[in-house]
Design a protein around this motif. Structure first.
Motif: not given
Length: 186
Positions: A71-86
């Protein structure tokens, strides 16, 4: 880890988008995700979780054995889940349209889940939506986005103190046909 050009594909897939909404600001187990997303098969869910982990958007915070399975417990990773302007600038118009419609469809799904909830009447104090025109330069927009980020950052993690979880969604859409009085040089 996925290259930035692939990030939009990773994040904006409808199932992955829903997984990220469940994880945002808290740790969840894969069992929690199966419960929260009953219409997604277990194999499909695990495949999409793996894609998010591989891209560094999700991280495995803990693994433990439960009845012979891991059983895995998940959390947000190092990379923000966001598509940036470029990344947005690099998209073709059809691709940008598809991603925005995916965003809107998931926003609509979230609203439907709220309206259909047993305690929707109690939760109405936490719902709101609207649209207001803003008159900004690119510098104004950057300041607005930085200020908003500063304002919401303390609210991103579940502090365990009984606060209601809400989904805060934003969309900035430039007006291609502003009124003549607001056009530069008018």
């Amino acid at each position: 880890m996925a290259e930035p050009a692939d990030l939009a594909d990773v994040i904006l897939h409808p199932v992955r988008f829903r997984i990220l909404q469940q994880v945002g600001g808290r740790d969840v187990t894969t069992a929690d995700l199966r419960t929260a997303l009953p219409d997604v098969s277990q194999a499909t869910l695990y495949r999409h979780v793996a894609a998010l982990v591989d891209a560094g958007i999700l991280a495995v915070a803990e693994e433990r054995r439960v009845r012979g399975a891991v059983e895995r417990t998940l959390t947000l990773g190092d990379r923000m889940a966001h598509v940036d302007a470029p990344e947005l600038h690099a998209m073709k118009s059809a691709e940008l349209r598809r991603w925005f419609l995916t965003f809107l469809a998931e926003l609509g799904r979230d609203f439907e889940r709220f309206v259909d909830a047993d305690d929707a009447a109690v939760l109405r104090d936490f719902v709101g939506f609207g649209q207001v025109p803003l008159y900004v330069t690119t510098d104004d927009l950057a300041a607005l986005q930085n200020g908003l980020s500063e304002l919401i950052t303390p609210l991103l993690a579940d502090s365990g103190d009984g606060k209601q979880r809400v989904l805060f969604s934003t969309a900035l859409v430039p007006d291609p046909d502003p009124p003549p009085a607001s056009r530069p040089g008018a």
